[in-house]
Design a protein around this motif. Structure first.
Motif, PDB file in Angstrom:
ATOM      1  N   MET A   1      45.558  40.853  51.862  1.00 24.89           N
ATOM      2  CA  MET A   1      44.571  41.923  52.010  1.00 24.89           C
ATOM      3  C   MET A   1      43.327  41.441  52.742  1.00 24.89           C
TER       4      MET A   1
ATOM      5  N   TYR B   1      39.400  36.883  41.515  1.00 24.89           N
ATOM      6  CA  TYR B   1      38.494  37.940  41.071  1.00 24.89           C
ATOM      7  C   TYR B   1      38.221  37.823  39.577  1.00 24.89           C
TER       8      TYR B   1
ATOM      9  N   ASN C   1      34.649  39.128  43.499  1.00 28.40           N
ATOM     10  CA  ASN C   1      35.323  37.955  44.037  1.00 28.40           C
ATOM     11  C   ASN C   1      34.380  36.763  43.966  1.00 28.40           C
TER      12      ASN C   1
ATOM     13  N   TYR D   1      47.601  46.844  46.275  1.00 32.23           N
ATOM     14  CA  TYR D   1      47.498  45.393  46.343  1.00 32.23           C
ATOM     15  C   TYR D   1      48.266  44.775  45.195  1.00 32.23           C
TER      16      TYR D   1
ATOM     17  N   LYS E   1      42.336  49.203  39.624  1.00 32.14           N
ATOM     18  CA  LYS E   1      41.765  49.595  40.907  1.00 32.14           C
ATOM     19  C   LYS E   1      40.252  49.399  40.895  1.00 32.14           C
TER      20      LYS E   1
ATOM     21  N   VAL F   1      44.473  37.771  43.603  1.00 33.72           N
ATOM     22  CA  VAL F   1      44.842  38.879  44.498  1.00 33.72           C
ATOM     23  C   VAL F   1      45.164  38.294  45.868  1.00 33.72           C
TER      24      VAL F   1
ATOM     25  N   GLN G   1      38.874  43.933  52.169  1.00 32.31           N
ATOM     26  CA  GLN G   1      38.746  44.233  50.749  1.00 32.31           C
ATOM     27  C   GLN G   1      38.568  45.726  50.481  1.00 32.31           C
TER      28      GLN G   1
ATOM     29  N   SER H   1      48.480  41.761  42.290  1.00 30.68           N
ATOM     30  CA  SER H   1      47.550  40.963  41.491  1.00 30.68           C
ATOM     31  C   SER H   1      48.285  40.407  40.282  1.00 30.68           C
TER      32      SER H   1
ATOM     33  N   GLY I   1      44.236  51.055  45.830  1.00 32.99           N
ATOM     34  CA  GLY I   1      45.059  50.419  44.804  1.00 32.99           C
ATOM     35  C   GLY I   1      46.322  49.765  45.318  1.00 32.99           C
TER      36      GLY I   1
ATOM     37  N   LYS J   1      40.312  48.019  51.366  1.00 35.33           N
ATOM     38  CA  LYS J   1      41.616  48.635  51.120  1.00 35.33           C
ATOM     39  C   LYS J   1      42.001  48.600  49.650  1.00 35.33           C
ATOM     40  N   TYR J   2      41.226  47.849  48.840  1.00 36.34           N
ATOM     41  CA  TYR J   2      41.487  47.873  47.410  1.00 36.34           C
ATOM     42  C   TYR J   2      41.211  49.263  46.826  1.00 36.34           C
ATOM     43  N   ASN J   3      40.475  50.088  47.573  1.00 38.02           N
ATOM     44  CA  ASN J   3      40.134  51.417  47.066  1.00 38.02           C
ATOM     45  C   ASN J   3      41.368  52.263  46.776  1.00 38.02           C
TER      46      ASN J   3
END
Length: 360
Positions: free
Chosen positions: A91, A47, A56, A102, A325, A88, A94, A104, A100, A96-98
């Motif tokens: 997952m 990313y 990405n 994850y 996030k 990252v 993607q 990295s 936070g 689900k990154y909302n």
């Protein structure tokens, strides 16, 4: 991100049709978190994030907690990208990154061979020779050592009797891309889910590549062959060795029309086996980095190691130890990658060779 429109100006064949749809993982199926963790645990995403823009742009694979394998062209001479790249892992969706949740890590050092050449014109020599890079991370990921899943045993010849899913390409990006006569984007659809597709290995290596590259074709379905496409660069092609999926290649390039049914091959990969010694030297600290990010009070600076030249500096996200996030739209698809995104687009011309990276 840089544009490489100039090198995409070499026509390899006549009869390209403007407006063709160019899917990303062609004829692919979505993965799940469990499938990534259990079947493709090495897959990761690269990313760009500088605090105001994110997106990405390439894939990669985890070697160990601090080293990630990718394609050289994902970062080559892109000083801004190298300064603001985050890795990252895992997952599948993607969106689900909302929340936070994850892992990295920021890139600290970039390695690629001195004899890598960013050439897409076969009339000028080998196409993308030595297209391989390793990213060393500033902080360690909470992952195990996956170096044993990088093929270092077989060279050019892989058993073909492992079943229909013997070879798998994995990646994240556009599900389709439509261009006009000038190669400009007319419409595109994205997906936030990591996709997978089966490929067919060309043991004769008939794609006009170097002896350190692998050629793949794909089954024809719905007018297109199974294939990688823009956004998949740096990601893996795996080979089922009878007990696990080993990575044998790194996504590099292919015909401008992804999954073109009129081509004898759909995807070209850098062969991992041929670089196993170099990979070991990098991860053991023997090789010098090509670029590194140096931290100083109030700034982060990208430096070319060979001559110490300062190339790009930034004060963005100085105190962040993990990628902030991001907000991403739902996995059902949309016309962009979410608020604040880079607006990443593909710039390939139909009928030309193209990198498998996304561009802005």
């Amino acid at each position: 991100m840089k544009r490489l429109a100039a090198v995409l100006s070499v026509v390899l064949s006549a009869g390209a049709h403007a407006g063709d749809v160019n899917p990303y993982i062609i004829n692919g199926n979505p993965t799940s978190d469990a499938e990534l963790n259990n079947t493709y645990p090495t897959f990761t995403s690269l990313y760009f994030h500088d605090g105001t823009r994110f997106g990405n742009y390439c894939g990669g694979t985890i070697i160990d907690s601090q080293h990630v394998l990718t394609a050289a062209h994902c970062v080559y001479e892109d000083y801004t990208a190298m300064l603001h790249t985050w890795v990252v892992p895992g997952m599948a969706d993607q969106a689900k990154y909302n929340d936070g949740s994850y892992q990295s890590a920021r890139v600290e050092k970039v390695y690629y061979p001195n004899d890598y050449i960013e050439n897409l014109d076969p009339n000028l020599g080998d196409v993308l020779p030595n297209d391989i890079a390793i990213l060393k991370l500033e902080t360690a990921l909470n992952v195990r050592d996956y170096s044993s899943l990088l093929n270092s045993t077989f060279d050019n010849t892989y058993a073909l009797n492992r079943g229909s899913n013997t070879f798998k390409a994995v990646g994240r990006g556009y599900t389709n891309h439509v261009a006009d006569n000038g190669g400009n984007t007319v419409s595109r659809t994205t997906t936030n889910v990591v996709m997978q597709t089966s490929l067919t290995f060309d043991s004769a290596n008939d794609c006009n590549s170097t002896n350190k590259q692998l050629c793949f074709d794909g089954v024809l379905s719905d007018g297109y062959k199974n294939s990688t496409c823009n956004g998949d660069s740096g990601g893996p092609v795996y080979w089922w060795d009878g007990s696990a999926y080993q990575q044998i290649g790194i996504t590099s390039y292919g015909p401008g029309t992804c999954g073109d049914p009129n081509r004898e091959y759909t995807s070209v990969f850098t062969e991992v086996y041929d670089y196993s010694g170099w990979i070991n030297r990098v991860t053991s600290g023997v090789e010098n980095a090509t670029f590194e990010v140096r931290n100083a009070p109030g700034t982060r600076t990208l430096v070319r190691v060979s001559d110490g030249q300062f190339l790009r500096s930034s004060s963005a996200l100085l105190d962040e130890t993990s990628m902030p996030k991001i907000s991403v739209s739902s996995s059902s698809g949309s016309s962009s990658s979410g608020g604040g995104s880079l607006g990443l687009i593909s710039i390939f011309a139909l009928g030309f060779l193209t990198l498998r990276r996304r561009f802005s």
